[in-house]
Scaffold this motif. Structure first.
Motif, mmCIF file in Angstrom:
data_model
loop_
_atom_site.group_PDB
_atom_site.id
_atom_site.type_symbol
_atom_site.label_atom_id
_atom_site.label_comp_id
_atom_site.label_asym_id
_atom_site.label_seq_id
_atom_site.Cartn_x
_atom_site.Cartn_y
_atom_site.Cartn_z
ATOM 1 N N ASN A 66 0.765 -1.119 0.070
ATOM 2 C CA ASN A 66 0.086 0.027 0.110
ATOM 3 C C ASN A 66 0.895 1.238 0.031
ATOM 4 N N TYR A 67 1.278 1.606 -1.372
ATOM 5 C CA TYR A 67 2.073 2.777 -1.336
ATOM 6 C C TYR A 67 1.449 4.102 -0.812
ATOM 7 N N GLU A 68 0.143 4.092 -0.801
ATOM 8 C CA GLU A 68 -0.311 5.238 -0.183
ATOM 9 C C GLU A 68 -0.311 5.518 1.212
ATOM 10 N N ALA A 69 -0.181 4.248 2.115
ATOM 11 C CA ALA A 69 0.209 4.265 3.531
ATOM 12 C C ALA A 69 1.626 4.611 3.644
ATOM 13 N N LEU A 70 2.401 4.156 2.612
ATOM 14 C CA LEU A 70 3.926 4.478 2.995
ATOM 15 C C LEU A 70 3.996 5.994 2.636
ATOM 16 N N ASN A 71 3.376 6.478 1.563
ATOM 17 C CA ASN A 71 3.395 8.027 1.493
ATOM 18 C C ASN A 71 2.749 8.979 2.801
ATOM 19 N N GLY A 72 1.783 8.297 3.142
ATOM 20 C CA GLY A 72 1.228 8.974 4.461
ATOM 21 C C GLY A 72 2.177 8.785 5.606
ATOM 22 N N VAL A 73 2.921 7.813 5.760
ATOM 23 C CA VAL A 73 3.879 7.625 6.916
ATOM 24 C C VAL A 73 4.987 8.952 6.556
ATOM 25 N N ILE A 74 5.475 8.844 5.358
ATOM 26 C CA ILE A 74 6.456 9.804 4.959
ATOM 27 C C ILE A 74 5.817 11.292 5.351
ATOM 28 N N LYS A 75 4.826 11.351 4.846
ATOM 29 C CA LYS A 75 4.390 12.849 5.031
ATOM 30 C C LYS A 75 4.242 13.109 6.707
ATOM 31 N N LYS A 76 4.051 12.136 7.480
ATOM 32 C CA LYS A 76 3.858 12.578 8.871
ATOM 33 C C LYS A 76 5.308 12.763 9.602
ATOM 34 N N MET A 77 6.393 12.648 8.830
ATOM 35 C CA MET A 77 7.823 12.735 9.415
ATOM 36 C C MET A 77 8.158 14.309 9.326
ATOM 37 N N GLU A 78 9.020 14.701 10.156
ATOM 38 C CA GLU A 78 9.465 16.057 10.159
ATOM 39 C C GLU A 78 9.932 16.505 8.663
ATOM 40 N N ALA A 79 10.002 17.670 8.357
ATOM 41 C CA ALA A 79 10.535 18.078 7.038
ATOM 42 C C ALA A 79 11.653 17.718 6.524
ATOM 43 N N HIS A 80 12.809 17.768 7.513
ATOM 44 C CA HIS A 80 14.120 17.378 6.993
ATOM 45 C C HIS A 80 14.237 15.824 6.871
ATOM 46 N N HIS A 81 13.306 15.151 7.597
ATOM 47 C CA HIS A 81 13.393 13.670 7.511
ATOM 48 C C HIS A 81 12.902 13.250 5.978
ATOM 49 N N GLN A 82 11.623 13.964 5.726
ATOM 50 C CA GLN A 82 10.975 13.748 4.315
ATOM 51 C C GLN A 82 12.004 14.317 3.187
ATOM 52 N N LYS A 83 12.551 15.395 3.522
ATOM 53 C CA LYS A 83 13.661 15.730 2.212
ATOM 54 C C LYS A 83 14.613 14.694 1.787
ATOM 55 N N VAL A 84 15.302 14.055 3.054
ATOM 56 C CA VAL A 84 16.329 13.005 3.004
ATOM 57 C C VAL A 84 15.802 11.928 2.333
ATOM 58 N N ILE A 85 14.783 11.382 2.608
ATOM 59 C CA ILE A 85 14.103 10.411 1.742
ATOM 60 C C ILE A 85 13.847 10.705 0.281
ATOM 61 N N GLU A 86 13.415 11.881 0.060
ATOM 62 C CA GLU A 86 13.147 12.359 -1.345
ATOM 63 C C GLU A 86 14.676 12.492 -1.945
ATOM 64 N N LEU A 87 15.511 13.190 -1.495
ATOM 65 C CA LEU A 87 16.729 13.452 -2.118
ATOM 66 C C LEU A 87 17.445 12.045 -2.173
ATOM 67 N N VAL A 88 17.654 11.218 -1.442
ATOM 68 C CA VAL A 88 18.387 9.921 -1.435
ATOM 69 C C VAL A 88 17.731 9.057 -2.434
ATOM 70 N N TYR A 89 16.423 8.545 -2.207
ATOM 71 C CA TYR A 89 15.696 7.514 -2.589
ATOM 72 C C TYR A 89 15.033 7.870 -4.034
ATOM 73 N N PHE A 90 14.257 8.825 -3.773
ATOM 74 C CA PHE A 90 13.336 9.052 -4.954
ATOM 75 C C PHE A 90 14.047 10.122 -6.037
ATOM 76 N N LYS A 91 15.079 10.803 -5.874
ATOM 77 C CA LYS A 91 15.888 11.504 -6.644
ATOM 78 C C LYS A 91 17.352 10.846 -6.964
ATOM 79 N N GLY A 92 17.876 10.027 -6.223
ATOM 80 C CA GLY A 92 19.007 9.318 -6.315
ATOM 81 C C GLY A 92 20.421 10.084 -6.176
ATOM 82 N N TYR A 93 20.226 11.204 -5.324
ATOM 83 C CA TYR A 93 21.318 11.878 -4.826
ATOM 84 C C TYR A 93 22.246 11.003 -4.020
#
Length: 185
Positions: free
Chosen positions: A110-137
């Protein structure tokens, strides 16, 4: 030397640039391949084939369309999937059920649930997941984008992964991919 210089050298046929990119990305790409095919020898062979393909197709890489790692990751993933799909007798057919189960399990997440968990994180934690995993930095690239020291950035990544593990237990596959990128970034 920066990555864009290495890629330009590679496009001009410089094998040393390929070796440098191999040193930088082989661990991360090997991790992807070995998780997919679950065979160490086959994974090692595929890794070599992946870098031969990178050598042969480097002119197709467009930095305006994405990062080099993302492009190389797609080559690795496609080459591995194509190998697994072959009816080659060297691949044990009784193991193929395992691959089918993994695909079914992944599609059932359930990727919506995963996305919901990510959105509940603090902004800096969301940003690191986005940069490292989703954007490949890599960590070295991403910590500069966030304007924090490298050690702080790595701490944020670990904290974010701990939160994901605690709040979304089906993220084992996701976490293993993140950790692979983290360990090689």
């Amino acid at each position: 030397m920066d990555e864009s210089s290495q890629i330009n050298r590679l496009k001009n046929g410089d094998k040393n640039a390929l070796y440098a990119l191999y040193d930088k990305y082989s661990g991360a790409l090997y991790g992807v391949v070995v998780r997919m095919c679950r065979d160490k020898e086959l994974s090692e062979d595929l890794l070599q084939e992946i870098f031969v393909t990178i050598w042969e197709k480097i002119d197709q890489f467009d930095p305006d369309k994405g990062k080099f790692y993302t492009w190389a990751y797609r080559i690795a993933r496609n080459k591995t999937l194509n190998t697994l799909r072959k009816t080659d007798p060297l691949i044990q057919k009784e193991d193929m059920g395992v691959y089918n189960d993994i695909e079914q399990e992944e599609s059932a997440h359930n990727y919506e649930a995963l996305n919901g968990v990510i959105k509940k994180m603090e902004a800096h934690h969301q940003k690191v997941i986005e940069l490292v995993y989703f954007k490949g930095y890599t960590h070295r690239e991403a910590h500069k984008l966030m304007g924090v020291p490298l050690g702080t950035f790595k701490s944020y990544v670990r904290q974010a992964l701990v939160q994901l593990r605690a709040n979304y237990p089906l993220t084992l596959f996701f976490l293993s991919m993140c950790l692979d990128v983290i360990d090689h970034g």
